[in-house]
Design a protein around this motif. Structure first.
Motif, PDB file in Angstrom:
ATOM      1  N   ALA A   1       0.907  41.530  25.006  1.00  0.00           N
ATOM      2  CA  ALA A   1       2.289  41.087  25.234  1.00  0.00           C
ATOM      3  C   ALA A   1       2.295  39.698  25.875  1.00  0.00           C
ATOM      4  O   ALA A   1       1.519  39.441  26.803  1.00  0.00           O
ATOM      5  CB  ALA A   1       3.020  42.086  26.133  1.00  0.00           C
ATOM      6  N   GLU A   2       3.146  38.825  25.369  1.00  0.00           N
ATOM      7  CA  GLU A   2       3.134  37.433  25.847  1.00  0.00           C
ATOM      8  C   GLU A   2       3.515  37.318  27.325  1.00  0.00           C
ATOM      9  O   GLU A   2       3.096  36.382  28.001  1.00  0.00           O
ATOM     10  CB  GLU A   2       4.054  36.578  24.969  1.00  0.00           C
ATOM     11  CG  GLU A   2       3.512  36.450  23.548  1.00  0.00           C
ATOM     12  CD  GLU A   2       4.331  35.516  22.668  1.00  0.00           C
ATOM     13  OE1 GLU A   2       5.379  35.023  23.120  1.00  0.00           O
ATOM     14  OE2 GLU A   2       3.896  35.287  21.525  1.00  0.00           O
ATOM     15  N   ASP A   3       4.286  38.276  27.829  1.00  0.00           N
ATOM     16  CA  ASP A   3       4.689  38.147  29.234  1.00  0.00           C
ATOM     17  C   ASP A   3       3.594  38.572  30.223  1.00  0.00           C
ATOM     18  O   ASP A   3       3.780  38.456  31.429  1.00  0.00           O
ATOM     19  CB  ASP A   3       6.004  38.896  29.506  1.00  0.00           C
ATOM     20  CG  ASP A   3       5.880  40.396  29.292  1.00  0.00           C
ATOM     21  OD1 ASP A   3       4.783  40.871  28.905  1.00  0.00           O
ATOM     22  OD2 ASP A   3       6.888  41.100  29.504  1.00  0.00           O
ATOM     23  N   ARG A   4       2.442  38.996  29.698  1.00  0.00           N
ATOM     24  CA  ARG A   4       1.317  39.263  30.612  1.00  0.00           C
ATOM     25  C   ARG A   4       0.835  37.966  31.272  1.00  0.00           C
ATOM     26  O   ARG A   4       0.097  38.010  32.266  1.00  0.00           O
ATOM     27  CB  ARG A   4       0.156  39.938  29.868  1.00  0.00           C
ATOM     28  CG  ARG A   4       0.461  41.295  29.251  1.00  0.00           C
ATOM     29  CD  ARG A   4       0.874  42.363  30.249  1.00  0.00           C
ATOM     30  NE  ARG A   4      -0.090  42.642  31.305  1.00  0.00           N
ATOM     31  CZ  ARG A   4      -1.212  43.369  31.164  1.00  0.00           C
ATOM     32  NH1 ARG A   4      -1.520  43.867  29.982  1.00  0.00           N
ATOM     33  NH2 ARG A   4      -2.020  43.594  32.176  1.00  0.00           N
ATOM     34  N   GLU A   5       1.258  36.822  30.719  1.00  0.00           N
ATOM     35  CA  GLU A   5       0.926  35.528  31.320  1.00  0.00           C
ATOM     36  C   GLU A   5       1.313  35.508  32.805  1.00  0.00           C
ATOM     37  O   GLU A   5       0.640  34.878  33.614  1.00  0.00           O
ATOM     38  CB  GLU A   5       1.675  34.409  30.564  1.00  0.00           C
ATOM     39  CG  GLU A   5       1.458  33.020  31.123  1.00  0.00           C
ATOM     40  CD  GLU A   5       2.305  31.953  30.403  1.00  0.00           C
ATOM     41  OE1 GLU A   5       3.107  32.309  29.509  1.00  0.00           O
ATOM     42  OE2 GLU A   5       2.155  30.775  30.751  1.00  0.00           O
ATOM     43  N   TRP A   6       2.396  36.176  33.148  1.00  0.00           N
ATOM     44  CA  TRP A   6       2.885  36.130  34.530  1.00  0.00           C
ATOM     45  C   TRP A   6       2.755  37.491  35.230  1.00  0.00           C
ATOM     46  O   TRP A   6       3.469  37.772  36.178  1.00  0.00           O
ATOM     47  CB  TRP A   6       4.340  35.633  34.560  1.00  0.00           C
ATOM     48  CG  TRP A   6       4.419  34.231  34.056  1.00  0.00           C
ATOM     49  CD1 TRP A   6       4.913  33.818  32.870  1.00  0.00           C
ATOM     50  CD2 TRP A   6       3.935  33.053  34.719  1.00  0.00           C
ATOM     51  NE1 TRP A   6       4.775  32.453  32.732  1.00  0.00           N
ATOM     52  CE2 TRP A   6       4.178  31.958  33.856  1.00  0.00           C
ATOM     53  CE3 TRP A   6       3.308  32.813  35.949  1.00  0.00           C
ATOM     54  CZ2 TRP A   6       3.815  30.652  34.190  1.00  0.00           C
ATOM     55  CZ3 TRP A   6       2.960  31.510  36.273  1.00  0.00           C
ATOM     56  CH2 TRP A   6       3.214  30.447  35.398  1.00  0.00           C
ATOM     57  N   ASP A   7       1.851  38.329  34.735  1.00  0.00           N
ATOM     58  CA  ASP A   7       1.548  39.601  35.382  1.00  0.00           C
ATOM     59  C   ASP A   7       0.891  39.311  36.735  1.00  0.00           C
ATOM     60  O   ASP A   7      -0.176  38.692  36.803  1.00  0.00           O
ATOM     61  CB  ASP A   7       0.589  40.390  34.464  1.00  0.00           C
ATOM     62  CG  ASP A   7       0.191  41.741  35.029  1.00  0.00           C
ATOM     63  OD1 ASP A   7      -0.099  41.822  36.249  1.00  0.00           O
ATOM     64  OD2 ASP A   7       0.157  42.708  34.246  1.00  0.00           O
ATOM     65  N   VAL A   8       1.516  39.766  37.811  1.00  0.00           N
ATOM     66  CA  VAL A   8       1.030  39.377  39.147  1.00  0.00           C
ATOM     67  C   VAL A   8      -0.366  39.925  39.433  1.00  0.00           C
ATOM     68  O   VAL A   8      -1.138  39.299  40.171  1.00  0.00           O
ATOM     69  CB  VAL A   8       2.002  39.796  40.273  1.00  0.00           C
ATOM     70  CG1 VAL A   8       3.275  38.978  40.187  1.00  0.00           C
ATOM     71  CG2 VAL A   8       2.303  41.279  40.229  1.00  0.00           C
ATOM     72  N   GLU A   9      -0.708  41.071  38.862  1.00  0.00           N
ATOM     73  CA  GLU A   9      -2.053  41.607  39.110  1.00  0.00           C
ATOM     74  C   GLU A   9      -3.122  40.766  38.398  1.00  0.00           C
ATOM     75  O   GLU A   9      -4.197  40.516  38.935  1.00  0.00           O
ATOM     76  CB  GLU A   9      -2.149  43.076  38.668  1.00  0.00           C
ATOM     77  CG  GLU A   9      -1.239  44.012  39.458  1.00  0.00           C
ATOM     78  CD  GLU A   9      -1.453  43.895  40.974  1.00  0.00           C
ATOM     79  OE1 GLU A   9      -2.614  43.755  41.410  1.00  0.00           O
ATOM     80  OE2 GLU A   9      -0.444  43.914  41.723  1.00  0.00           O
ATOM     81  N   LEU A  10      -2.804  40.335  37.184  1.00  0.00           N
ATOM     82  CA  LEU A  10      -3.732  39.437  36.470  1.00  0.00           C
ATOM     83  C   LEU A  10      -3.849  38.107  37.210  1.00  0.00           C
ATOM     84  O   LEU A  10      -4.937  37.530  37.324  1.00  0.00           O
ATOM     85  CB  LEU A  10      -3.269  39.216  35.030  1.00  0.00           C
ATOM     86  CG  LEU A  10      -3.345  40.425  34.091  1.00  0.00           C
ATOM     87  CD1 LEU A  10      -2.749  40.079  32.727  1.00  0.00           C
ATOM     88  CD2 LEU A  10      -4.784  40.916  33.925  1.00  0.00           C
ATOM     89  N   LEU A  11      -2.714  37.626  37.720  1.00  0.00           N
ATOM     90  CA  LEU A  11      -2.745  36.356  38.454  1.00  0.00           C
ATOM     91  C   LEU A  11      -3.546  36.490  39.748  1.00  0.00           C
ATOM     92  O   LEU A  11      -4.254  35.562  40.149  1.00  0.00           O
ATOM     93  CB  LEU A  11      -1.319  35.876  38.761  1.00  0.00           C
ATOM     94  CG  LEU A  11      -0.498  35.431  37.549  1.00  0.00           C
ATOM     95  CD1 LEU A  11       0.938  35.110  37.967  1.00  0.00           C
ATOM     96  CD2 LEU A  11      -1.129  34.221  36.871  1.00  0.00           C
ATOM     97  N   ARG A  12      -3.458  37.660  40.392  1.00  0.00           N
ATOM     98  CA  ARG A  12      -4.228  37.879  41.627  1.00  0.00           C
ATOM     99  C   ARG A  12      -5.733  37.813  41.311  1.00  0.00           C
ATOM    100  O   ARG A  12      -6.505  37.162  42.021  1.00  0.00           O
ATOM    101  CB  ARG A  12      -3.873  39.237  42.228  1.00  0.00           C
ATOM    102  CG  ARG A  12      -4.474  39.459  43.631  1.00  0.00           C
ATOM    103  CD  ARG A  12      -4.352  40.907  44.104  1.00  0.00           C
ATOM    104  NE  ARG A  12      -3.070  41.525  43.789  1.00  0.00           N
ATOM    105  CZ  ARG A  12      -1.956  41.350  44.515  1.00  0.00           C
ATOM    106  NH1 ARG A  12      -1.967  40.598  45.590  1.00  0.00           N
ATOM    107  NH2 ARG A  12      -0.840  41.948  44.160  1.00  0.00           N
ATOM    108  N   LEU A  13      -6.114  38.485  40.227  1.00  0.00           N
ATOM    109  CA  LEU A  13      -7.526  38.464  39.826  1.00  0.00           C
ATOM    110  C   LEU A  13      -7.950  37.042  39.455  1.00  0.00           C
ATOM    111  O   LEU A  13      -9.031  36.578  39.847  1.00  0.00           O
ATOM    112  CB  LEU A  13      -7.752  39.415  38.645  1.00  0.00           C
ATOM    113  CG  LEU A  13      -9.164  39.374  38.039  1.00  0.00           C
ATOM    114  CD1 LEU A  13     -10.214  39.788  39.071  1.00  0.00           C
ATOM    115  CD2 LEU A  13      -9.240  40.281  36.804  1.00  0.00           C
ATOM    116  N   ARG A  14      -7.085  36.355  38.719  1.00  0.00           N
ATOM    117  CA  ARG A  14      -7.401  34.974  38.331  1.00  0.00           C
ATOM    118  C   ARG A  14      -7.632  34.126  39.578  1.00  0.00           C
ATOM    119  O   ARG A  14      -8.565  33.326  39.642  1.00  0.00           O
ATOM    120  CB  ARG A  14      -6.258  34.384  37.491  1.00  0.00           C
ATOM    121  CG  ARG A  14      -6.654  33.141  36.735  1.00  0.00           C
ATOM    122  CD  ARG A  14      -5.462  32.452  36.106  1.00  0.00           C
ATOM    123  NE  ARG A  14      -4.885  31.471  37.021  1.00  0.00           N
ATOM    124  CZ  ARG A  14      -3.714  30.875  36.846  1.00  0.00           C
ATOM    125  NH1 ARG A  14      -2.967  31.172  35.792  1.00  0.00           N
ATOM    126  NH2 ARG A  14      -3.265  29.998  37.707  1.00  0.00           N
TER     127      ARG A  14
END
Lengths: 93, 347
Positions: free
Chosen positions: B74-87
């Motif tokens: 899904a394109e909105d995973r770009e702003w998934d806060v958990e993915l951003l935390r890991l990043r």
């Protein structure tokens, strides 16, 4: 970077480098053949070592025995040496 | 330039997720497939080598959400806060390692002056020297495949810096980017010229096609651009990185153009590097005098980061160059998975 009659075209002269002219630019060579670059700024070779003369190809750069960096980068990231310029264009500065 | 019917744009399709290279990248891939899958904790990130395949692929996948994404994600995973935390955790480790290892220089002028001195021609001087004198089509195809990770989105990571600049620095940076993006002509966008080069070399031009083949050292050279580009706090480093690329590109491109000519790679393969010889001789001047100078006049405290951007770029390119030359000199493939047979012009 517009060129309008109201605004003089800007030319930047580098001491040990090309002359930078706001493009597009047509250069009339010794042979009378015009060559044109439409780039927003055009770097005109002044050292006469360029293999893409009249455009700068960075052949004016100083050379060193030891590379500063081993790197070759995107489109290529290497403080590069000149491979055949010495033979064709004489010594680098 | 191709003379045949227009090819499909390489970014017309969205790539599949690649195979994992370890627990971090496996977890990211699982999460991108199913948002309820657990992500690694801080300890797992700390345990991984920040330059290693696993951490670099995990970071690459997370950054790619900001460019082209992946099929089925899904394109909105770009702003998934958990993915951003890991990043953020992966970035902290990567950045700390780069800051620890990048040589320091007293000033931005010193860092740039060092790039303006060219080593004498020598196969030991770098990848482009070696390719020019010794490289065959096999190595040129491998080089193009792994550089495609960047060149098929060429200049995109640097566009992130535009809103963080103003005045002269912004105007000049935009002008250079405009040139990179074809100056208003889709057929001249540098990413498109690179796709044409790949076609000459018989390589699939689909975006993301060669991600799995690229070693960690190649991923790192692209990740560093995204790292610098996506953080306003690293705008100085992004500009330093861009300067390093533009300053060193012209002579290197000349060598690669010669390699393409010598091996008969094809006209588009030659054109890509010929274009960069002339374009980057201009971009170098503009970045030095019209981007860095006004940026540092306005924000002098960014100077150390401009130096860092220059030096981190050289550091990562050196690491990649060593891997490539080790493999090629030994007659081995430098890729994780060898290219399909081919070579010469696709059509």
């Amino acid at each position: 970077m517009r060129n309008t009659p109201e605004r003089p075209r800007r030319v930047v002269v580098e001491r040990d480098g090309p002359v930078l002219v706001e493009g597009p630019v047509t250069v009339l060579g010794d042979d009378g053949v015009p060559v044109t670059s439409h780039r927003f700024v055009v770097a005109v070779c002044t050292c006469r070592r360029s293999r893409t003369y009249p455009w700068c190809d960075t052949s004016h750069r100083r050379k060193s025995k030891k590379p500063q960096s081993e790197g070759d980068g995107p489109a290529d990231l290497c403080p590069g040496a000149d491979e055949d310029g010495a033979a064709r264009k004489g010594e680098r500065s | 330039m191709t003379t045949t019917a227009p090819r499909q744009e390489s970014r017309a399709t969205t790539p599949p997720l690649p195979p994992a290279r370890g627990p971090l990248s496996a977890a990211v891939i699982a999460s991108l497939r199913d948002s309820t899958a657990p992500l690694p904790d801080a300890g797992a990130v700390t345990a991984a080598d920040p330059y290693g395949d696993d951490a670099q692929l995990a970071l690459y996948l997370l950054y790619e959400l900001h460019y082209q994404g992946f099929a089925g994600v899904a394109e909105d995973r770009e702003w998934d806060v958990e993915l951003l935390r890991l990043r953020g955790r992966l970035e902290d480790r990567f950045l700390a390692r780069l800051r620890a290892e990048a040589p320091s220089r007293p000033s931005a002028a010193d860092a740039i002056d060092a790039l303006l001195i060219e080593p004498v021609a020598d196969e030991d001087a770098g990848v482009s020297h070696w390719l020019q004198s010794a490289g065959g089509l096999r190595e040129l195809r491998e080089y193009a495949a792994l550089r495609s990770l960047y060149h098929l989105k060429e200049a995109d990571p640097h566009a992130w810096v535009l809103p963080r600049l103003y005045g002269r620095a912004k105007a000049a940076m935009v002008a250079v980017e405009f040139d990179e993006f074809g100056a208003g002509h889709a057929e001249d966008v540098h990413a498109r010229l690179f796709a044409d080069l790949m076609a000459d070399l018989g390589l699939d031009t689909a975006y993301g096609r060669w991600l799995d083949a690229a070693p960690a050292e190649a991923l790192a050279t692209v990740n560093v651009m995204s790292l610098f580009g996506l953080h306003r706090s690293l705008r100085g480093a992004l500009v330093g990185h861009f300067a390093a690329v533009e300053i060193t590109s012209s002579p290197g491109s000349r060598r690669l153009a010669r390699a393409m000519r010598r091996t008969g790679a094809g006209p588009a393969a030659e054109r890509f590097y010929d274009e960069h010889v002339e374009a980057d001789a201009v971009h170098e001047q503009v970045v030095r005098h019209e981007v860095i100078a006004p940026l540092l006049a306005a924000e002098p405290r960014l100077e150390a980061d401009v130096v860092f951007g220059v030096e981190a770029t050289g550091l990562l390119e050196d690491r990649l160059g060593a891997v490539l030359l080790d493999a090629w000199r030994a007659g081995r493939s430098a890729l994780r998975t060898p290219l399909p047979e081919g070579g010469g012009r696709a059509r």
